[in-house]
Design an enzyme around this catalytic site. Structure first.
Site, mmCIF file in Angstrom:
data_model
loop_
_atom_site.group_PDB
_atom_site.id
_atom_site.type_symbol
_atom_site.label_atom_id
_atom_site.label_comp_id
_atom_site.label_asym_id
_atom_site.label_seq_id
_atom_site.Cartn_x
_atom_site.Cartn_y
_atom_site.Cartn_z
ATOM 1 N N HIS A 94 -7.106 -4.054 0.247
ATOM 2 C CA HIS A 94 -7.914 -3.188 1.110
ATOM 3 C C HIS A 94 -8.712 -4.061 2.089
ATOM 4 O O HIS A 94 -9.166 -5.146 1.727
ATOM 5 C CB HIS A 94 -8.854 -2.327 0.265
ATOM 6 C CG HIS A 94 -9.520 -1.253 1.059
ATOM 7 N ND1 HIS A 94 -10.615 -1.511 1.843
ATOM 8 C CD2 HIS A 94 -9.216 0.055 1.236
ATOM 9 C CE1 HIS A 94 -10.962 -0.380 2.462
ATOM 10 N NE2 HIS A 94 -10.136 0.579 2.102
ATOM 11 N N GLU A 164 -3.600 1.129 7.356
ATOM 12 C CA GLU A 164 -5.004 1.459 7.573
ATOM 13 C C GLU A 164 -5.567 0.588 8.702
ATOM 14 O O GLU A 164 -5.971 -0.555 8.454
ATOM 15 C CB GLU A 164 -5.810 1.183 6.299
ATOM 16 C CG GLU A 164 -5.415 2.015 5.113
ATOM 17 C CD GLU A 164 -6.608 2.253 4.194
ATOM 18 O OE1 GLU A 164 -7.030 3.401 4.063
ATOM 19 O OE2 GLU A 164 -7.134 1.274 3.652
HETATM 20 P P1 PGA Z 1 -12.215 6.289 5.098
HETATM 21 O O1 PGA Z 1 -11.698 5.059 4.195
HETATM 22 O O2 PGA Z 1 -11.348 7.457 4.762
HETATM 23 O O3 PGA Z 1 -13.639 6.492 4.673
HETATM 24 O O4 PGA Z 1 -12.083 5.872 6.508
HETATM 25 C C1 PGA Z 1 -10.334 4.860 4.010
HETATM 26 C C2 PGA Z 1 -10.161 3.664 3.143
HETATM 27 O O5 PGA Z 1 -10.995 2.772 3.166
HETATM 28 O O6 PGA Z 1 -9.179 3.563 2.392
#
Ligand code: PGA
Length: 239
Positions: A94, A164
């Site tokens: 992450h 992401e």
């Molecule tokens: P968020 O986070 O939905 O708050 O943008 C996504 C993540 O960190 O996996």
């Protein structure tokens, strides 16, 4: 290993450093899941044993794992320990771990490999910074991340990817639907081995935008941070 390939979508709730006993009890009382989708709740490690599974489509996931099998590594939690506690999924790499805990592609590869060896599905996160996006480097960055982070033993049945964009996490900003589609197509075509991989989108997913994002071809579900903390909102995302 859980057979996740037949679900129409996969939704991961990433609670990050949030939660307590009351929150968890209330959450599962109100969580409403249907049979089409696979739902994975990722809590802080100390609460993993409080999470509920139904053996069908509700599972538990860790937010991280040690890259080591066992040994003198104070504070770590191993893949073997997760497996023994019926944890079937684990987020790896992450961006917050990269940003604050010096995670890198090499470690992500080791962690993913050790998870697969213990029949736990790694959810490998990749994504570009805003600076990289503005310099038109998104594809180049993602290609490097994919090639370095995905271990040789990974395949579409034992590993999930999550795109992401770092600038979209927790900011309320998201790429356009066209951009998400283009990036997911790009990732699947980096190498023919990745063609069948499930790719989730993550970054400011909420009840208002999740349907549009999730209905894109090549988007196989969502990784949800902030909006997964409100169970009513998460219910509408996964419904
Ligand atoms: P968020 O986070 O939905 O708050 O943008 C996504 C993540 O960190 O996996």
């Amino acid at each position: 290993m859980i057979d996740f390939c037949n679900f129409s979508s996969i939704f991961i709730a990433n609670w990050k450093l949030h939660g307590n006993f009351d929150f968890i009890e209330d959450y599962y009382q109100k969580l409403s899941i249907n049979s089409k989708n696979c739902i994975v709740i990722c809590s802080p490690s100390i609460y993993l044993n409080k999470l509920k599974t139904n053996g069908k489509n509700l599972y538990s996931g860790s937010q991280d794992v040690s890259e080591f099998e066992e040994g003198a590594y104070t504070g770590e939690i191993s893949a073997k320990m997760l497996a023994e506690n019926n944890i079937n999924f684990c987020i790896v790499g992450h961006s917050e771990r990269k940003q604050y805990f010096s995670e890198n592609n090499y470690k992500i590869n080791l962690k993913s490999k050790i998870l697969i060896q213990h029949n736990i599905i790694p959810i490998i996160c990749i994504g570009e910074t805003l600076e990289e996006k503005n310099k038109n480097m998104t594809k180049e960055i993602l290609k490097t991340q994919v090639e370095q982070s995905i271990p040789d033993i990974a395949n579409f049945q034992n590993t999930i990817l999550a795109y992401e964009p770092i600038w979209a996490i927790g900011t309320g900003l998201t790429p356009s639907l066209d951009e998400i589609k283009e990036v997911h197509d790009f990732i699947k075509n980096i190498n023919k081995n990745y063609q069948n991989f499930k790719i989730l989108y993550g970054g400011s997913v909420n009840a208002l935008n999740s349907d549009d994002i999730n209905s894109l071809k090549n988007v196989d579900g969502c990784l949800v941070g902030g909006a997964s903390l409100k169970v009513s909102e998460f219910n509408s995302i996964i419904s």
